[in-house]
Write a protein that holds these residues in place. Structure first.
Motif, PDB file in Angstrom:
ATOM      1  N   LYS A  60       0.443  -1.067  -0.223  1.00 34.38           N
ATOM      2  CA  LYS A  60       0.189  -0.464   0.101  1.00 34.38           C
ATOM      3  C   LYS A  60       0.727   1.211  -0.006  1.00 34.38           C
ATOM      4  N   ASN A  61       0.987   2.969  -0.178  1.00 31.39           N
ATOM      5  CA  ASN A  61       0.784   3.802  -0.172  1.00 31.39           C
ATOM      6  C   ASN A  61       0.983   4.432   0.636  1.00 31.39           C
ATOM      7  N   PHE A  62       1.789   5.302   1.535  1.00 31.52           N
ATOM      8  CA  PHE A  62       1.445   5.617   3.159  1.00 31.52           C
ATOM      9  C   PHE A  62       0.454   7.146   2.757  1.00 31.52           C
ATOM     10  N   LEU A  63      -0.233   6.257   3.549  1.00 27.74           N
ATOM     11  CA  LEU A  63      -1.347   7.488   4.161  1.00 27.74           C
ATOM     12  C   LEU A  63      -2.885   7.532   2.679  1.00 27.74           C
TER      13      LEU A  63
ATOM     14  N   LEU B 120      -0.960  13.619   8.685  1.00 31.53           N
ATOM     15  CA  LEU B 120      -2.349  12.882   8.605  1.00 31.53           C
ATOM     16  C   LEU B 120      -3.297  14.917   8.295  1.00 31.53           C
ATOM     17  N   GLU B 121      -1.965  15.919   9.765  1.00 32.24           N
ATOM     18  CA  GLU B 121      -2.958  17.045   9.067  1.00 32.24           C
ATOM     19  C   GLU B 121      -2.464  18.169   8.708  1.00 32.24           C
ATOM     20  N   LEU B 122      -0.982  17.666   7.985  1.00 33.47           N
ATOM     21  CA  LEU B 122      -0.976  17.724   6.567  1.00 33.47           C
ATOM     22  C   LEU B 122      -1.376  17.838   5.688  1.00 33.47           C
ATOM     23  N   GLN B 123      -1.893  16.858   4.978  1.00 32.19           N
ATOM     24  CA  GLN B 123      -3.041  16.537   4.134  1.00 32.19           C
ATOM     25  C   GLN B 123      -3.995  16.400   4.383  1.00 32.19           C
ATOM     26  N   ARG B 124      -5.189  16.626   6.096  1.00 22.56           N
ATOM     27  CA  ARG B 124      -6.504  17.443   5.708  1.00 22.56           C
ATOM     28  C   ARG B 124      -6.653  19.010   5.633  1.00 22.56           C
ATOM     29  N   TYR B 125      -5.758  19.630   6.259  1.00 24.96           N
ATOM     30  CA  TYR B 125      -5.764  20.566   6.268  1.00 24.96           C
ATOM     31  C   TYR B 125      -5.674  21.777   5.170  1.00 24.96           C
TER      32      TYR B 125
ATOM     33  N   HIS C  45       0.326  16.138   0.323  1.00 25.11           N
ATOM     34  CA  HIS C  45       1.463  15.339  -0.347  1.00 25.11           C
ATOM     35  C   HIS C  45       2.616  14.599   0.162  1.00 25.11           C
ATOM     36  N   GLU C  46       3.278  15.959   0.409  1.00 30.09           N
ATOM     37  CA  GLU C  46       4.678  15.520   0.911  1.00 30.09           C
ATOM     38  C   GLU C  46       5.065  15.479   1.559  1.00 30.09           C
ATOM     39  N   ILE C  47       6.219  14.225   2.355  1.00 32.11           N
ATOM     40  CA  ILE C  47       6.962  14.216   3.470  1.00 32.11           C
ATOM     41  C   ILE C  47       7.574  15.220   3.555  1.00 32.11           C
ATOM     42  N   LEU C  48       7.079  15.008   5.022  1.00 35.07           N
ATOM     43  CA  LEU C  48       8.290  16.941   6.038  1.00 35.07           C
ATOM     44  C   LEU C  48       9.572  16.132   6.314  1.00 35.07           C
ATOM     45  N   SER C  49      10.365  17.076   5.442  1.00 40.29           N
ATOM     46  CA  SER C  49      11.905  17.063   6.468  1.00 40.29           C
ATOM     47  C   SER C  49      12.152  17.666   6.216  1.00 40.29           C
ATOM     48  N   PRO C  50      13.655  17.850   5.822  1.00 38.88           N
ATOM     49  CA  PRO C  50      14.789  19.454   5.931  1.00 38.88           C
ATOM     50  C   PRO C  50      15.108  19.817   4.705  1.00 38.88           C
TER      51      PRO C  50
END
Length: 467
Positions: free
Chosen positions: A2-5, A106-111, A115-120
């Motif tokens: 499955k894909n993440f989230l 989830l919060e980055l997506q829903r609000y 859909h990017e992964i948070l990183s530096p």
């Protein structure tokens, strides 16, 4: 793989997917316990950037940042909002398998539909994109709640609070309701005599009553309890290491109060007697008004005295305690029940070693008058993650009636925390879905779907009966 989230995050079976998408996903949210700031709701605050709404006050994130070697300057210190966000982004890749990793994305997506992964590597872009959206009218505080289909929020309020922002908000048209919850912890906190006496003095000023004895003290607190009721409150809450249930007489409590007001030290037994008496008084008032009373048990707070001096309380230096709970809890609930003064009650447990004890204890005081009258509350604080929620659900299933459970709450200070309800709903549907596919439950999706809908929304609506 499955894909993440993705849409079926945490749902391991087709049946779980059906249950979630058809019976849980779209339900409104009744968040009957949180620590949101009423003023921000009443004034419909517009945050300037994502740090202000996401990192300020979030001790979950702060603990992770400290564990990652981030200086306090970037946590509760004077670093800029953007610098703090970048340090959080630096920490996020190291939070894998901590619930923060799921909640963050989830919060980055829903609000924000990010859909990017948070990183530096993505931090600058995400900071600017989310902050720009937060400055738009459709991202003010009330809009954030509406986006999550929030129907009710209950804040956490001290008896001496003016409730002015609840009063202001109640006069306005809104898609959701905000109610206060009566949280009288400071009114029984006699471990620090000086602070307690300052509290009593403030209570006297607020109520315009002279408090020179215990009877007057109760009169003043009862006046505040009545005031809260007049302003829509129907819920109380206590955050305690444990329930206190010492034997006492009215004269003993009166004498203890006079000693405290005289700045005299009291014994450990007198301390516990006073707290025991206060808990009974509060519970009796709750019963008179038909309120729901909540007890959050088991936190060992302010463990790091050096950091308490630097960052203050509620900054991420609390932990699970190992207090003895059973006998005192039994004695307290029995005392109320014997006098027909036990109102609807929710017990939240922080130590997973006590799950079975709490789940069986509440069963002793369900008397057939109300479905789920005494509840084993949702997984709390350190336990409101995948493993902790699953254990709470399974324990309640084994020891009581999961189908009468009033479900999830955020217990949060953040307006971006409401996807925790989604997280809970997905886990709940996954457990039922797996049982059905393993032949442990019948494939009766209409009935099981109703049970899931009840747990996620309808049980709380019927239990609290918010107006």
């Amino acid at each position: 793989m499955k894909n993440f989230l993705d849409d079926n995050f945490l749902l391991k079976t087709k049946t779980a997917e059906t249950l979630y998408h058809n019976y849980a996903k779209s339900l409104p949210i009744i968040d009957y316990h949180n620590h949101l700031i009423p003023q921000q709701v009443a004034e419909n605050l517009q945050f300037d950037n994502i740090t202000q709404v996401w990192l300020n006050g979030d001790h979950y994130k702060w603990r992770a940042m400290r564990a990652n070697g981030i200086s306090e300057h970037y946590i509760t210190g004077n670093a800029s909002d953007k610098e703090k966000f970048l340090k959080w982004a630096e920490t996020v890749p190291y939070t894998m398998r901590n619930p923060l990793y799921h909640w963050t994305h989830l919060e980055l997506q829903r609000y924000f539909d990010i859909h990017e992964i948070l990183s530096p590597a993505t931090a600058e872009k995400i900071y600017e994109e989310a902050s720009a959206k937060l400055r738009l009218p459709e991202y003010n505080v009330r809009a954030l709640l509406e986006k999550m289909r929030v129907e009710v929020i209950c804040t956490t309020d001290d008896p001496i609070d003016s409730l002015e922002y609840h009063q202001t908000f109640s006069k306005e048209e809104s898609t959701f309701k905000m109610y206060p919850a009566f949280r009288p912890d400071k009114a029984m906190q006699v471990d620090d005599i000086e602070s307690f006496n300052q509290y009593v003095d403030t209570l006297a000023q607020v109520t315009k009553l002279e408090i020179d004895n215990f009877s007057n003290y109760l009169q003043a607190l009862k006046a505040r309890h009545d005031f809260f009721a007049e302003n829509g409150c129907s819920v109380s809450d206590h955050g305690l290491e444990r329930i206190y249930a010492e034997d006492y007489t009215e004269q003993e409590i009166a004498d203890i109060f006079l000693k405290i007001r005289g700045q005299q030290d009291i014994s450990v037994r007198e301390n516990h007697q006073f707290k025991s008496a206060m808990l009974v008084c509060f519970a009796q008032w709750d019963h008179e008004k038909g309120w729901v009373q909540q007890y959050h048990l088991g936190a060992l707070r302010n463990n790091n005295s050096r950091m308490l001096g630097i960052s203050g309380a509620d900054a991420g230096f609390d932990s699970i305690g190992d207090f003895s709970q059973a006998k005192a809890l039994s004695k307290f609930l029995n005392r109320l029940d014997a006098g027909d003064q036990l109102t609807k009650t929710i017990i939240y447990n922080l130590n997973p070693a006590d799950n079975e004890m709490i789940a069986t204890m509440v069963g002793n005081f369900n008397d057939g008058t109300i479905a789920g009258k005494v509840q084993f509350g949702s997984a709390w604080w350190f336990l409101d993650q995948k493993d902790g929620m699953t254990k709470q659900i399974n324990t309640l299933s084994n020891m009581g009636l999961l189908s009468r459970f009033v479900g999830m709450l955020t217990d949060s200070r953040s307006f971006l925390s409401f996807p925790r309800h989604e997280y809970f709903r997905r886990l709940l549907c996954d457990l039922f879905g797996e049982d059905i596919e393993q032949g442990e439950l019948p494939n009766k999706l209409d009935w099981i779907g109703k049970v899931i809908s009840d747990i996620c929304y309808h049980n709380a609506k019927d239990y609290f009966k918010f107006k």
